[in-house]
Design an enzyme around this catalytic site. Sequence first.
Site, PDB file in Angstrom:
ATOM      1  N   TRP A   1       1.052  -1.323   0.047  1.00  0.00           N
ATOM      2  CA  TRP A   1       0.067   0.025  -0.292  1.00  0.00           C
ATOM      3  C   TRP A   1       0.558   1.003   0.188  1.00  0.00           C
ATOM      4  O   TRP A   1       0.466   1.995  -0.695  1.00  0.00           O
ATOM      5  CB  TRP A   1      -1.162  -0.029   0.983  1.00  0.00           C
ATOM      6  CG  TRP A   1      -2.181  -1.018   0.957  1.00  0.00           C
ATOM      7  CD1 TRP A   1      -1.904  -2.219   1.718  1.00  0.00           C
ATOM      8  CD2 TRP A   1      -3.609  -0.839  -0.274  1.00  0.00           C
ATOM      9  NE1 TRP A   1      -3.802  -3.143   0.909  1.00  0.00           N
ATOM     10  CE2 TRP A   1      -3.947  -1.620  -0.126  1.00  0.00           C
ATOM     11  CE3 TRP A   1      -3.678  -0.226  -1.239  1.00  0.00           C
ATOM     12  CZ2 TRP A   1      -5.176  -1.697  -0.710  1.00  0.00           C
ATOM     13  CZ3 TRP A   1      -4.118   0.089  -1.943  1.00  0.00           C
ATOM     14  CH2 TRP A   1      -4.985  -1.111  -1.674  1.00  0.00           C
TER      15      TRP A   1
ATOM     16  N   ASP B   1      -1.526   6.390   6.532  1.00  0.00           N
ATOM     17  CA  ASP B   1      -2.869   5.605   5.943  1.00  0.00           C
ATOM     18  C   ASP B   1      -3.104   4.333   7.416  1.00  0.00           C
ATOM     19  O   ASP B   1      -2.081   3.523   6.891  1.00  0.00           O
ATOM     20  CB  ASP B   1      -2.698   5.338   4.967  1.00  0.00           C
ATOM     21  CG  ASP B   1      -3.167   3.718   4.189  1.00  0.00           C
ATOM     22  OD1 ASP B   1      -4.665   4.069   4.461  1.00  0.00           O
ATOM     23  OD2 ASP B   1      -3.289   3.448   2.978  1.00  0.00           O
TER      24      ASP B   1
ATOM     25  N   LYS C   1     -12.495  -2.424   6.708  1.00  0.00           N
ATOM     26  CA  LYS C   1     -12.234  -3.027   7.514  1.00  0.00           C
ATOM     27  C   LYS C   1     -12.030  -2.644   8.762  1.00  0.00           C
ATOM     28  O   LYS C   1     -13.423  -3.283   9.269  1.00  0.00           O
ATOM     29  CB  LYS C   1     -10.483  -2.507   7.320  1.00  0.00           C
ATOM     30  CG  LYS C   1      -9.923  -3.122   5.901  1.00  0.00           C
ATOM     31  CD  LYS C   1      -8.914  -2.032   5.325  1.00  0.00           C
ATOM     32  CE  LYS C   1      -8.838  -2.620   3.577  1.00  0.00           C
ATOM     33  NZ  LYS C   1      -7.764  -1.752   2.779  1.00  0.00           N
TER      34      LYS C   1
END
Length: 359
Positions: A102, A172, A196
């Site tokens: 990511w 993040d 999530k």
Amino acid sequence: MKKVYNFSPGPAMLPKAVMEKAQHELLNWDETGMSVMEVSHRGELFKKVAEQAEQDLRELMHIPDNYRVLFLQGGATSQFAMVPMNLLGKNNKADYVNSGNWAKKAIKEAEQYGDIHVAATINYDGVANIPDVSSWQLRDDAAYVHYTPNETVNGLEFHDVPDVGDVPLVADMSSTILSRPIDVSRFGLIYAGTQKNLGFAGLTIVIIREDLLQEPLSGTPSMFNYQKQAEQGSLLNTAPTFNWYVTGLVLQWIKQQGGLEEMGEHNHRKAQKLYDFIDGSEYYSNQVDPACRSWMNAVFLLKDESHNAEFLKQAADAGLLHLKGHRAVGGMRASIYNAMPESGVDALIDFMRGFEQSL
Ligand SMILES: *Cc1c(COP(=O)(O)O)cnc(C)c1O
């Protein structure tokens, strides 16, 4: 109904109590005779939902008063662009930690907007670990330092917030937000997609320190402008109201569980159990240094990878779903976010033990 445990990395399982409440209220929300999906995002009815969600998030994370909370769309991936567009400022420099899958995407996107420097890289060839912050090549004049506290694909997590001095730290937190207590005052900006730990796909939370609400790069669309979004209470356009409502229910559920202290203990216990089992086994292995293994996404390999398909098939037959690792790294991954009960981890360990013994 078939009993399953859903180990999906995202969108991920939601607490059953949240879905039952949403189901119960779906047609007659708060005795209004309407669904929350059917009311104006600017009306008094929805305003209560929006304000309560923000208040609960502030309470759970102890967000200081000099931070604004935004409820946006576009996912974490939009933040990969919004962060540089809004924060790069005049000297146009930012430092990034390349910690995995990511982080790489965040770097690639940011490179379109300014002078992006990779201050440290995590290597996954052997046993992955986090290089000491003292070795990171940070620039004093960077507008911010960006990192990814939990690498969802690689199963690596920073268990401490890195000390980057006075440069604002941007995180993040898509796959770790609300999984444990954190000190928000250590950050300039935190962002997370909700699919999530916070709800389902379509809403993105941004927590930003007020002094970072500045003029963005010229040409930045209004929707991508933190300052404008903050001024308008995240209601520049029609908000994703149902997502916002469900995220509110998730926040209330976390409060009922005892808040982030309790979530942290629960998550640590689940992850430790699974890693202890993997470490004690001859057949399964994990390639991340124990000091930075993720509490949210446990990756593991089978000793004989030709058994992968059979492992996944038998696991699915046993009601243990979505254990396949990300295509970029292979192997297996068990995502065990807040909503995964400890009984799910126990069932997974029992299955893994049985599979190994059956060989
Ligand atoms: C899931 C995830 C993303 C991507 O989120 P989108 O909402 O699909 O844009 C980004 N970063 C991390 C760490 C993630 O886990």
